[in-house]
Design an enzyme around this catalytic site. Structure first.
Site, PDB file in Angstrom:
ATOM      1  N   GLY A   1       5.698   8.188   0.468  1.00  0.00           N
ATOM      2  CA  GLY A   1       6.710   8.527   1.462  1.00  0.00           C
ATOM      3  C   GLY A   1       7.575   7.338   1.838  1.00  0.00           C
ATOM      4  O   GLY A   1       8.808   7.432   1.870  1.00  0.00           O
ATOM      5  N   LYS A   2       6.952   6.192   2.081  1.00  0.00           N
ATOM      6  CA  LYS A   2       7.716   5.005   2.479  1.00  0.00           C
ATOM      7  C   LYS A   2       8.460   4.416   1.290  1.00  0.00           C
ATOM      8  O   LYS A   2       9.593   3.921   1.429  1.00  0.00           O
ATOM      9  CB  LYS A   2       6.770   3.968   3.085  1.00  0.00           C
ATOM     10  CG  LYS A   2       6.040   4.442   4.331  1.00  0.00           C
ATOM     11  CD  LYS A   2       5.113   3.378   4.858  1.00  0.00           C
ATOM     12  CE  LYS A   2       4.321   3.896   6.047  1.00  0.00           C
ATOM     13  NZ  LYS A   2       3.394   4.989   5.684  1.00  0.00           N
TER      14      LYS A   2
ATOM     15  N   ALA B   1       0.884   4.389  -1.765  1.00  0.00           N
ATOM     16  CA  ALA B   1       0.530   5.811  -1.905  1.00  0.00           C
ATOM     17  C   ALA B   1       0.524   6.478  -0.524  1.00  0.00           C
ATOM     18  O   ALA B   1       0.157   5.836   0.480  1.00  0.00           O
ATOM     19  CB  ALA B   1      -0.836   5.940  -2.567  1.00  0.00           C
ATOM     20  N   PRO B   2       0.958   7.754  -0.467  1.00  0.00           N
ATOM     21  CA  PRO B   2       1.391   8.668  -1.525  1.00  0.00           C
ATOM     22  C   PRO B   2       2.871   8.597  -1.872  1.00  0.00           C
ATOM     23  O   PRO B   2       3.367   9.452  -2.613  1.00  0.00           O
ATOM     24  CB  PRO B   2       1.050  10.035  -0.955  1.00  0.00           C
ATOM     25  CG  PRO B   2       1.234   9.866   0.514  1.00  0.00           C
ATOM     26  CD  PRO B   2       0.844   8.456   0.828  1.00  0.00           C
TER      27      PRO B   2
ATOM     28  N   ALA C   1       0.877  -1.179   0.000  1.00  0.00           N
ATOM     29  CA  ALA C   1       0.000   0.000   0.000  1.00  0.00           C
ATOM     30  C   ALA C   1       0.909   1.221   0.000  1.00  0.00           C
ATOM     31  O   ALA C   1       1.224   1.777   1.051  1.00  0.00           O
ATOM     32  CB  ALA C   1      -0.924  -0.015   1.211  1.00  0.00           C
TER      33      ALA C   1
ATOM     34  N   ASP D   1      -0.640   0.038  -5.182  1.00  0.00           N
ATOM     35  CA  ASP D   1      -1.735   0.672  -4.466  1.00  0.00           C
ATOM     36  C   ASP D   1      -3.029   0.360  -5.204  1.00  0.00           C
ATOM     37  O   ASP D   1      -3.100   0.516  -6.427  1.00  0.00           O
ATOM     38  CB  ASP D   1      -1.545   2.186  -4.368  1.00  0.00           C
ATOM     39  CG  ASP D   1      -2.397   2.793  -3.265  1.00  0.00           C
ATOM     40  OD1 ASP D   1      -1.927   2.863  -2.118  1.00  0.00           O
ATOM     41  OD2 ASP D   1      -3.556   3.168  -3.560  1.00  0.00           O
TER      42      ASP D   1
ATOM     43  N   CYS E   1      -1.606   2.840  11.592  1.00  0.00           N
ATOM     44  CA  CYS E   1      -1.670   4.114  12.319  1.00  0.00           C
ATOM     45  C   CYS E   1      -2.845   4.077  13.291  1.00  0.00           C
ATOM     46  O   CYS E   1      -3.594   5.041  13.423  1.00  0.00           O
ATOM     47  CB  CYS E   1      -1.794   5.286  11.356  1.00  0.00           C
ATOM     48  SG  CYS E   1      -3.190   5.165  10.226  1.00  0.00           S
TER      49      CYS E   1
END
Length: 712
Positions: free
Chosen positions: A396-397, A393-394, A391, A415, A516
């Site tokens: 960063g990882k 998006a967006p 997964a 994604d 999260c």
């Protein structure tokens, strides 16, 4: 004491007459013929209030004046009777003048004003005293000087002595000691005040708090009616009651009211938190169960303030020191996010928009929450590895992993949302990532699409209970259905991630699962499910330098002891978003009868073996069953069928590759390259065999026709 400047120029003022002092005594309510010993102290109090002046006729005033003068004159001569006339006056004057010279004169006109007071002069003038009483005939002046000196010494000598004593005390020699005494007195008073406040607070806590929490039913009804009626509740009263309830729950044995249970206080605290912070009752109760009362209050309070703005340095284009210097020159106040990260910068204040600076457009940094660093740091991808971000998006990882891998190897950034995948592509191009492949699949299908990865990162979709500060709508939007639906999807995704990893990888074989959220249903329970369904994986250390250990027991449920290796992050402890990180290592191939990550078929988790067999048959049998039946019907040979055996062999090889996470189509391509001949499917071979049999039948029919002609 020296003589004032005004005294040197004008000389001493005229002494006041006896009538003035008699008037003052009448104002004080004192008998005119006798002056008490407390006259000086009464003079000090005279300036605060003006007593009413007695109104009398001029004859009464003159009579009282004469009586007072005669009595005072008799006392001054030690009881000797004086006859009226000049001889008596001469005797008085001879005795008074030397005493007047010995009396200390006031230093200045300011002291005179202080001693006599302007109000005294006004009262004397308004009481009917003419100018003759002060500056009149010679006899009056003579008498006033004589008796005024005696009276002045008697009335005002104490005040003057006190002033002199005060001035003597405030000398350079004594000022240190006096200041020390003053400091001690002030410190003693401060201690007494503090002790009194403590006693009052203790008394308030003991006597006043208990009824305010549960005893006042009217207040509770009023608050509940306000909340239901969409009226603003008394927030100050709510907050006070929350703090006091927390204090009682911490020391329940000594502070609780008699006949009250802990459940009543807990329910009251839950209602107050829902009214004060705006949570629905279901979510507030779920979050409260994670912490002790005081820590739960701190967690709810931390969710009301935003987390710091954090940027991540893109090490593919620049260094953190250079980026920090460039942003400081543009008016940005920042500092390193912490010792645990080498690429994070925390921004406190900025004069320019961080999303439009030249450094941002050039791809030197990306706006990313500090908690999003943690899963990538736990995964720790190495150079030249095959990595899957399920997964992405967006981005960063994904871009963080590319920076750690230094643009080597390959990253499959998947994604399921096409719109979000567009933003992912934009960030990949802006940050200069060249080893990423963007794809748009349902992550639960990934073992079938492609497998054999060295490492897999799964940042699963969750309820967002750790990022309430960013999205306050979570307070009211989440209900019980969400905590049933989301964990089911997370379990499927985690099984798919485990199946996509190559356990035989020399450098990897790791899976990182993160959310999260702070809910146990989305974290520890999902990890425990994966451990029970995949015995070929185990939990390992995350390698993160901080974080709280995961739960091994919660609300009567007990988890595997290895769940201590997982890490939890809370906003009130670390000032980052709420997060959960778990790291697995795959130590063997997936068992043949394992439950597959198929959401449609994986309905009964309890009967694992039965469900595993059904799903295994569904996945293994790729060819239609009817085709096998037709082939068997057409084949009349009763011995071994080599083509059927070959088909079973190929099917077994494909299944073995699927279990290892490899693409089964690669087996067919490899055979074609080795032999150089296209492999034929069983149906194609059957057609060719039937075509070969048709000419043979025609040849058999031709001789029969020839024989028939010859016979005719």
């Amino acid at each position: 004491m020296g003589v004032g400047r005004r005294m040197k120029k004008q000389g001493p003022p005229e002494p006041l007459s006896e009538e003035h002092f008699a008037n003052l005594k009448r104002k004080k309510g004192l008998p005119v013929d006798d002056v008490p010993a407390e006259a000086p102290s009464s003079k000090k109090r005279r300036t605060t209030a003006k007593p009413e002046k007695p109104s009398k006729s001029n004859r009464e005033e003159k009579a009282t004046k004469d009586d007072a003068a005669s009595k005072l004159a008799g006392k001054q001569t030690n009881g000797a009777k004086t006859a009226p006339g000049g001889s008596a006056n001469d005797q008085k004057a001879g005795k008074v003048k030397p005493k007047k010279a010995q009396q200390p004169e006031p230093e200045s006109d300011e002291e005179m004003d202080d001693e006599f007071g302007a109000s005294d002069l006004e009262d004397a003038s308004s009481s009917g005293l003419d100018g003759d009483d002060f500056l009149g005939s010679d006899d009056s002046v003579y008498d006033s000087e004589q008796e005024g000196g005696k009276k002045k010494k008697f009335v005002f000598s104490d005040d003057e002595d006190d002033d002199e004593d005060r001035e003597e005390k405030l000398t350079a020699a004594n000022i240190v000691g006096l200041s020390k005494k003053l400091d001690e007195r002030l410190a003693r008073e401060a201690e007494e005040n503090e002790e009194e406040l403590r006693r009052e607070a203790l008394q308030t806590n003991i006597d006043g708090d208990k009824p305010n929490i549960l005893g006042d039913e009217g207040e509770e009804d009023e608050l509940s009616s306000k909340t239901k009626g969409l009226l603003a509740p008394d927030l100050q009263m709510l907050r006070t009651r929350i703090t006091e309830t927390v204090r009682v729950l911490e020391n329940f044995a000594s502070l609780a009211e008699e006949g009250r249970s802990r459940a009543e206080y807990t329910n009251q605290l839950l209602k107050d938190i829902c009214a004060y912070y705006g949570y629905n009752e279901f979510l507030a109760e779920k979050l409260m169960n994670l912490f002790p009362p005081r820590e739960a209050f701190a967690f709810f309070e931390a969710n009301e303030s935003a987390r710091p703005v954090v940027i991540r340095t893109n090490t593919l284009r620049t260094h953190r020191r250079d980026l920090a210097q460039a942003l400081i020159n543009r008016g940005v106040t920042l500092e390193p996010v912490g010792k645990w990260s080498k690429v994070g910068l925390q921004v406190f204040e900025s004069n320019v928009p961080l999303g439009a600076t030249p450094e941002y457009l050039a791809g030197h940094y990306i706006l990313q929450a500090a908690s999003s660093f943690l899963p990538v740091m736990a995964l720790c991808p190495q150079e030249n590895e095959r990595v899957l971000d399920m997964a992405a998006a967006p981005g960063g990882k994904t871009t963080h992993m590319a920076a750690l891998m230094k643009n080597t190897g390959v990253i499959f950034a998947n994604d399921p949302n096409k719109a979000r995948a567009k933003g992912l592509i934009g960030n990949i191009h802006r940050l200069g990532v060249r080893n990423a492949i963007v794809c748009n699949y349902d992550a639960r299908e990934f073992p079938k699409v492609i497998g054999g990865f060295d490492r897999v990162l799964l940042d699963a979709p969750c309820s967002g209970t750790g990022v309430i500060a960013k999205d306050p709508s979570v307070k009211t939007n989440r209900d019980e259905k969400d905590f049933l639906r989301l964990p089911h999807t997370q379990k499927q995704l985690l099984l798919a991630a485990i199946d996509s990893v190559n356990h035989a990888s020399k450098t990897g074989g790791y899976i990182v699962y993160s959310t999260c959220s702070v809910a146990v249903e989305e974290n520890e329970q999902v990890v425990a499910y994966a451990l029970s369904r995949r015995p070929n994986v185990k939990l390992v250390e995350t390698g993160l330098p901080f974080g709280k250990e995961g739960f091994t027991s919660y609300m009567g449920k007990t988890f595997h002891p290895s769940l201590k290796l997982t890490r939890r992050y809370y906003p009130h402890l670390y000032n980052i978003d709420g997060f959960f990180v778990a790291k697995f290592q795959k130590i063997g191939p997936t068992p043949a009868n394992a439950v597959l990550a198929n959401g449609k078929k994986d309905k009964s988790a309890s009967s694992a073996t039965t469900a595993g067999d059904e799903n295994e048959e569904e996945v293994i049998d790729k060819t239609p069953i009817a085709a096998e039946g037709e082939e068997k019907d057409k084949d009349d040979f009763g011995g071994f069928d080599d083509e059927a055996d070959e088909e079973y062999i190929q099917r077994a090889r494909r299944n073995a590759m699927r279990r290892r996470g490899l693409d089964p189509r690669a087996l067919k391509r490899g055979q074609e390259k080795k032999t150089g001949v296209e492999t034929k499917t069983p149906s194609e071979a059957a057609k060719e065999k039937s075509d070969e049999d048709k000419p043979k039948e025609k040849e058999k029919d031709k001789p029969k026709e020839k024989k028939g002609k010859g016979e005719k």
